[in-house]
Motif scaffolding. Sequence first.
Motif, PDB file in Angstrom:
ATOM      1  N   ASN A  74      -5.084  64.814 -11.151  1.00 24.61           N
ATOM      2  CA  ASN A  74      -4.768  63.494 -10.624  1.00 24.61           C
ATOM      3  C   ASN A  74      -5.451  62.458 -11.511  1.00 24.61           C
ATOM      4  N   CYS A  75      -5.260  61.175 -11.185  1.00 17.89           N
ATOM      5  CA  CYS A  75      -5.824  60.098 -12.009  1.00 17.89           C
ATOM      6  C   CYS A  75      -7.313  60.311 -12.281  1.00 17.89           C
ATOM      7  N   VAL A  76      -8.025  60.770 -11.247  1.00 20.97           N
ATOM      8  CA  VAL A  76      -9.482  60.835 -11.342  1.00 20.97           C
ATOM      9  C   VAL A  76      -9.960  62.038 -12.169  1.00 20.97           C
ATOM     10  N   THR A  77      -9.235  63.159 -12.118  1.00 21.08           N
ATOM     11  CA  THR A  77      -9.680  64.298 -12.933  1.00 21.08           C
ATOM     12  C   THR A  77      -9.539  63.955 -14.418  1.00 21.08           C
ATOM     13  N   CYS A  78      -8.591  63.081 -14.761  1.00 18.03           N
ATOM     14  CA  CYS A  78      -8.438  62.709 -16.167  1.00 18.03           C
ATOM     15  C   CYS A  78      -9.241  61.455 -16.534  1.00 18.03           C
ATOM     16  N   HIS A  79      -9.417  60.499 -15.597  1.00 14.79           N
ATOM     17  CA  HIS A  79     -10.052  59.222 -15.953  1.00 14.79           C
ATOM     18  C   HIS A  79     -11.437  59.021 -15.355  1.00 14.79           C
ATOM     19  N   GLY A  80     -11.808  59.835 -14.351  1.00 18.52           N
ATOM     20  CA  GLY A  80     -13.035  59.579 -13.608  1.00 18.52           C
ATOM     21  C   GLY A  80     -12.740  58.621 -12.471  1.00 18.52           C
TER      22      GLY A  80
ATOM     23  N   ASP B 224     -16.656  55.883 -13.073  1.00 18.44           N
ATOM     24  CA  ASP B 224     -16.955  55.544 -14.468  1.00 18.44           C
ATOM     25  C   ASP B 224     -15.691  55.446 -15.316  1.00 18.44           C
ATOM     26  N   VAL B 225     -14.596  54.942 -14.723  1.00 20.37           N
ATOM     27  CA  VAL B 225     -13.343  54.769 -15.455  1.00 20.37           C
ATOM     28  C   VAL B 225     -13.561  53.840 -16.647  1.00 20.37           C
ATOM     29  N   LYS B 226     -13.110  54.276 -17.824  1.00 18.96           N
ATOM     30  CA  LYS B 226     -13.227  53.430 -19.023  1.00 18.96           C
ATOM     31  C   LYS B 226     -11.829  53.105 -19.544  1.00 18.96           C
ATOM     32  N   ALA B 227     -11.750  52.053 -20.342  1.00 18.93           N
ATOM     33  CA  ALA B 227     -10.472  51.727 -20.984  1.00 18.93           C
ATOM     34  C   ALA B 227     -10.056  52.900 -21.859  1.00 18.93           C
ATOM     35  N   ALA B 228      -8.741  53.126 -21.962  1.00 20.02           N
ATOM     36  CA  ALA B 228      -8.249  54.289 -22.693  1.00 20.02           C
ATOM     37  C   ALA B 228      -8.769  54.298 -24.136  1.00 20.02           C
TER      38      ALA B 228
ATOM     39  N   GLU C  87       2.028  47.856  -9.815  1.00 16.72           N
ATOM     40  CA  GLU C  87       2.605  46.528 -10.051  1.00 16.72           C
ATOM     41  C   GLU C  87       1.583  45.425 -10.327  1.00 16.72           C
ATOM     42  N   ARG C  88       0.486  45.452  -9.589  1.00 14.23           N
ATOM     43  CA  ARG C  88      -0.445  44.313  -9.661  1.00 14.23           C
ATOM     44  C   ARG C  88      -1.105  44.165 -11.024  1.00 14.23           C
ATOM     45  N   VAL C  89      -1.575  45.277 -11.586  1.00 19.36           N
ATOM     46  CA  VAL C  89      -2.281  45.201 -12.868  1.00 19.36           C
ATOM     47  C   VAL C  89      -1.269  45.179 -13.997  1.00 19.36           C
ATOM     48  N   LYS C  90      -1.356  44.134 -14.819  1.00 15.73           N
ATOM     49  CA  LYS C  90      -0.379  44.034 -15.903  1.00 15.73           C
ATOM     50  C   LYS C  90      -1.023  44.491 -17.205  1.00 15.73           C
TER      51      LYS C  90
ATOM     52  N   VAL D  30     -14.586  50.005 -16.540  1.00 13.04           N
ATOM     53  CA  VAL D  30     -13.620  48.984 -16.932  1.00 13.04           C
ATOM     54  C   VAL D  30     -13.274  48.081 -15.749  1.00 13.04           C
ATOM     55  N   HIS D  31     -13.412  48.623 -14.533  1.00  8.96           N
ATOM     56  CA  HIS D  31     -13.056  47.850 -13.346  1.00  8.96           C
ATOM     57  C   HIS D  31     -13.986  46.680 -13.083  1.00  8.96           C
ATOM     58  N   MET D  32     -15.164  46.714 -13.666  1.00  3.51           N
ATOM     59  CA  MET D  32     -16.107  45.615 -13.467  1.00  3.51           C
ATOM     60  C   MET D  32     -16.254  44.756 -14.714  1.00  3.51           C
TER      61      MET D  32
HETATM   62  C1  HEC Z   1      -8.032  46.783  -6.839  1.00  2.00           C
HETATM   63  C2  HEC Z   1      -7.111  47.151  -7.875  1.00  2.00           C
HETATM   64  C3  HEC Z   1      -7.371  48.431  -8.666  1.00  2.00           C
HETATM   65  C4  HEC Z   1      -7.488  49.713  -8.187  1.00  2.00           C
HETATM   66  C5  HEC Z   1      -7.412  50.188  -6.733  1.00  2.00           C
HETATM   67  C6  HEC Z   1      -7.625  50.568  -9.341  1.00  2.00           C
HETATM   68  N1  HEC Z   1      -7.607  49.816 -10.497  1.00  2.00           N
HETATM   69 FE1  HEC Z   1      -7.770  50.500 -12.410  1.00  2.00          FE
HETATM   70  N2  HEC Z   1      -7.743  48.623 -13.127  1.00  2.00           N
HETATM   71  C7  HEC Z   1      -7.624  47.488 -12.347  1.00  2.00           C
HETATM   72  C8  HEC Z   1      -7.786  46.319 -13.205  1.00  2.00           C
HETATM   73  C9  HEC Z   1      -7.715  44.873 -12.748  1.00  2.00           C
HETATM   74  C10 HEC Z   1      -8.011  46.811 -14.517  1.00  2.00           C
HETATM   75  C11 HEC Z   1      -8.307  45.992 -15.777  1.00  2.00           C
HETATM   76  C12 HEC Z   1      -7.072  45.596 -16.475  1.00  2.00           C
HETATM   77  C13 HEC Z   1      -7.455  44.759 -17.657  1.00  2.00           C
HETATM   78  O1  HEC Z   1      -7.821  43.621 -17.450  1.00  2.00           O
HETATM   79  O2  HEC Z   1      -7.451  45.293 -18.740  1.00  2.00           O
HETATM   80  C14 HEC Z   1      -7.965  48.268 -14.429  1.00  2.00           C
HETATM   81  C15 HEC Z   1      -8.111  49.098 -15.533  1.00  2.00           C
HETATM   82  C16 HEC Z   1      -8.013  50.483 -15.467  1.00  2.00           C
HETATM   83  C17 HEC Z   1      -8.016  51.379 -16.624  1.00  2.00           C
HETATM   84  C18 HEC Z   1      -8.153  50.986 -18.090  1.00  2.00           C
HETATM   85  C19 HEC Z   1      -6.826  50.516 -18.634  1.00  2.00           C
HETATM   86  C20 HEC Z   1      -6.824  50.308 -20.119  1.00  2.00           C
HETATM   87  O3  HEC Z   1      -6.550  49.203 -20.545  1.00  2.00           O
HETATM   88  O4  HEC Z   1      -7.093  51.269 -20.858  1.00  2.00           O
HETATM   89  C21 HEC Z   1      -7.906  52.647 -16.154  1.00  2.00           C
HETATM   90  C22 HEC Z   1      -7.855  53.923 -16.978  1.00  2.00           C
HETATM   91  C23 HEC Z   1      -7.838  52.556 -14.702  1.00  2.00           C
HETATM   92  N3  HEC Z   1      -7.905  51.221 -14.323  1.00  2.00           N
HETATM   93  C24 HEC Z   1      -7.743  53.644 -13.865  1.00  2.00           C
HETATM   94  C25 HEC Z   1      -7.785  53.554 -12.477  1.00  2.00           C
HETATM   95  C26 HEC Z   1      -7.883  54.699 -11.608  1.00  2.00           C
HETATM   96  C27 HEC Z   1      -7.972  56.138 -12.078  1.00  2.00           C
HETATM   97  C28 HEC Z   1      -7.870  54.233 -10.320  1.00  2.00           C
HETATM   98  C29 HEC Z   1      -7.980  55.029  -9.048  1.00  2.00           C
HETATM   99  C30 HEC Z   1      -9.157  55.867  -8.879  1.00  2.00           C
HETATM  100  C31 HEC Z   1      -7.786  52.793 -10.376  1.00  2.00           C
HETATM  101  N4  HEC Z   1      -7.740  52.412 -11.701  1.00  2.00           N
HETATM  102  C32 HEC Z   1      -7.737  51.940  -9.267  1.00  2.00           C
HETATM  103  C33 HEC Z   1      -7.396  47.434 -10.981  1.00  2.00           C
HETATM  104  C34 HEC Z   1      -7.452  48.508 -10.117  1.00  2.00           C
END
Ligand code: HEC
Length: 411
Positions: A189-195, A198-202, A156-159, A107-109
């Motif tokens: 922690n965040c990673v054991t539940c989300h990865g 390979d973090v995906k949207a919930a 705070e940053r991610v809305k 989801v981060h990319m």
């Molecule tokens: C550099 C900033 C940044 C960091 C550090 C970061 N994230 Fe994110 N994350 C984001 C952004 C931006 C999104 C996408 C939000 C959107 O546009 O929906 C996101 C989305 C997510 C989502 C999906 C949210 C949804 O809508 O379901 C999860 C789950 C998540 N991140 C988990 C993590 C976890 C776990 C970590 C730590 C390992 C992490 N993030 C670190 C910026 C970050």
Amino acid sequence: MNVRTLIRSGLLAIGLVIWIASAGLAAGDEDCLTCHGDKDLKSARGQSMFLDSDKFQASVHGQAEIACTDCHADLRKVKDFPHAEKLKPVDCSACHDQEAALIKSSVHMQPHRTENPIVVTCADCHGTHDIRKRDDTESSVFSINIPETCDRCHLERVKIKNGGAFILQYQQSAHYKALQKAGLSLSANCVTCHGGHDVKAAGDPLSRVSRKSIIKTCCRCHVGIEKDYLEGVHGKDFVRGVKDVPVCNDCHSEHGIISPTDISSRVYATKVAAVCSRCHDDESLGRQYGFLTSRLKTYSASYHGTASKFGETRVANCASCHGFHDIRTSSDPKSPINAANLAATCGQCHPGAGVNFAKGKIHVVSAKTENQGSHVAKIIYIIIIGGLISVFLLFIAADLFHRIRTRWTKA
Ligand code: HEC
Ligand code: HEC
Ligand code: HEC
Ligand code: HEC
Ligand code: HEC
Ligand code: HEC
Ligand code: HEC
Ligand code: HEC
Ligand code: HEC
Ligand code: HEC
Ligand code: HEC
């Protein structure tokens, strides 16, 4: 030693000298540090260009003797300094292609769905010159440090939806407290539940916290509970793909998971009835799955239910009689509410309870009696309220009559 071998070794030695000299022409770390070792070096925009050599040496890349130019690849062949002001961003995937591939599908990319797009890079989670192995306690991705790393953006940053509220819930959870206060690196922690990569949207079916995967995700650690759950009526139907049975987070919540003995827990003794009744008093679910509803109503009418409403935790709640992870139907011989086991179930709290004690219907249902009961109650209410209003009206009339009479007699 003859002349030939002498010449050959001589040539070899000269070759070696030339090779060393030419290698020396490419910039080594020391060359970079002649400028970047200076604490006061700043870019044109005023950003510090200082590199702490000791920190870099202690990092995993320093230890592995990765050179500056292995990462800052566009300076690899540069011999004239100062170099160009703007350099290409470091491409970590040159050496870590597997990690980069996973990130790409995460989801981060993905194109951001929020108003303020944030580009997530490797360095956001790992740092740049101070990267350490994941099992190093000083690493930003060491289990205990992970929440802080993710919070950099998610607090705070991610809305998203409710902002960072869920982070604050996580910080109250049993998992966070075990991690931070007890230093239990095995806690969630965040990673054991989300990865991590390979973090995906919930809502993505491939997410580790999706309905399909949440049992596996939680039970990686809560191993014994998986067995119980899968033996129960909810778990058996979960495996069959039934969407309306509860999974872990339906009863326990997601980020704010705390001990059931904590009064704020969703499954604290006096709150269990509300959790179960969300489904078990739902008429349409009852029709669909063929179970009787009105469980909360009948429970609330019992001694147990009434006392529970007043905060009494020793009385029976749904889970005391039915169990919680391995709930079974009454026809199952292993069910605590199977006729054969009922005396023992009541006996947990009513010592000496025999078969007769347990015989009384617990959930006194039957739609008819229920309706009759409420009808009678309605009539009684009407009589009482009607009576009260008449008395008030009489009182007011008498008072008025009295006032008018005294005024007339005075006048
Ligand atoms: C550099 C900033 C940044 C960091 C550090 C970061 N994230 Fe994110 N994350 C984001 C952004 C931006 C999104 C996408 C939000 C959107 O546009 O929906 C996101 C989305 C997510 C989502 C999906 C949210 C949804 O809508 O379901 C999860 C789950 C998540 N991140 C988990 C993590 C976890 C776990 C970590 C730590 C390992 C992490 N993030 C670190 C910026 C970050
Ligand atoms: C003669 C001094 C000098 C030497 C030697 C030098 N740098 Fe720089 N470097 C600078 C200065 C000054 C800047 C700031 C440029 C600016 O104004 O933005 C800079 C900026 C950088 C930047 C940031 C570029 C960007 O796009 O923001 C990197 C990365 C960098 N140097 C790496 C290196 C590496 C690696 C070496 C060794 C191969 C090296 N430098 C050698 C002076 C030097
Ligand atoms: C593991 C890869 C890696 C190595 C090795 C590395 N760097 Fe960097 N460096 C980065 C990253 C990542 C950035 C952040 C900017 C970017 O992504 O290009 C960065 C940024 C910089 C900057 C800009 C200022 C800053 O700190 O953001 C300078 C200067 C710099 N590096 C110098 C060096 C020097 C000198 C060495 C060798 C002693 C070196 N780097 C070794 C990855 C590396
Ligand atoms: C959202 C945060 C995040 C981003 C972005 C991220 N990583 Fe990671 N990375 C982690 C976490 C967390 C771990 C530790 C995994 C664990 O403990 O299960 C990790 C572990 C690693 C490891 C150790 C081996 C492994 O796979 O466990 C490497 C190597 C790595 N990351 C490289 C990268 C590279 C290269 C990038 C960019 C392409 C990157 N990471 C981007 C969070 C991130
Ligand atoms: C020139 C190749 C190269 C580049 C480029 C590179 N790395 Fe590495 N990285 C390595 C090597 C080699 C190791 C050490 C592997 C080991 O010791 O097991 C390593 C180790 C790591 C680890 C620790 C893995 C673990 O076992 O926990 C992380 C995290 C990591 N790199 C992240 C990055 C990030 C982020 C970047 C980009 C900023 C990057 N690397 C760029 C070669 C590279
Ligand atoms: C015990 C497991 C667990 C832990 C620990 C955990 N999460 Fe979650 N997370 C979940 C579940 C379950 C969901 C909800 C899935 C759903 O909505 O169906 C979720 C949802 C999310 C979402 C989507 C936004 C939302 O509110 O729906 C983000 C972002 C997120 N988590 C980030 C994090 C971060 C960052 C951390 C660490 C500070 C973290 N999570 C810790 C299990 C966990
Ligand atoms: C139908 C609701 C429900 C579901 C689904 C459920 N639980 Fe529970 N769980 C409870 C109740 C109620 C308690 C508290 C029982 C008590 O008072 O001791 C509990 C207690 C716990 C405890 C505390 C230890 C214990 O046994 O008392 C853990 C840990 C736990 N559950 C984890 C899980 C996990 C993991 C899952 C998913 C596989 C899950 N639960 C699914 C209702 C549920
Ligand atoms: C990485 C391992 C891990 C994962 C994954 C995990 N837990 Fe836990 N959980 C723990 C540990 C360790 C504790 C113990 C904390 C303590 O005793 O203070 C705990 C405590 C709990 C408690 C409180 C138990 C009590 O009696 O205080 C509940 C409830 C619980 N977890 C449910 C869940 C649920 C639901 C999930 C999935 C959404 C989950 N856990 C995922 C490790 C994990
Ligand atoms: C998310 C909704 C949901 C929650 C919460 C839930 N259940 Fe259920 N439950 C169901 C569904 C749906 C079925 C029907 C599955 C089937 O039998 O095919 C069921 C079946 C049952 C059965 C078997 C009923 C029968 O007639 O065979 C019992 C007993 C039961 N649940 C008790 C509980 C208790 C006690 C709780 C609370 C600790 C609880 N449930 C929480 C949805 C839920
Ligand atoms: C004091 C013990 C006790 C409590 C408390 C209790 N139950 Fe029951 N429950 C029983 C018994 C005994 C039966 C089977 C006979 C009957 O229907 O009265 C039963 C039957 C059921 C059934 C039908 C199961 C089947 O296989 O026929 C469901 C569903 C159910 N209860 C849900 C609940 C819910 C939800 C709560 C809490 C609001 C609750 N129960 C509280 C003892 C209890
Ligand atoms: C978790 C403990 C617990 C379980 C299990 C339990 N009870 Fe109770 N029950 C209590 C408590 C506490 C009271 C309050 C009065 C007392 O202390 O005896 C009570 C009161 C009662 C009362 C009203 C007061 C009285 O003593 O006459 C009845 C009737 C009753 N229970 C029946 C049952 C039956 C039938 C079962 C089994 C199906 C059962 N209970 C299972 C804890 C429990």
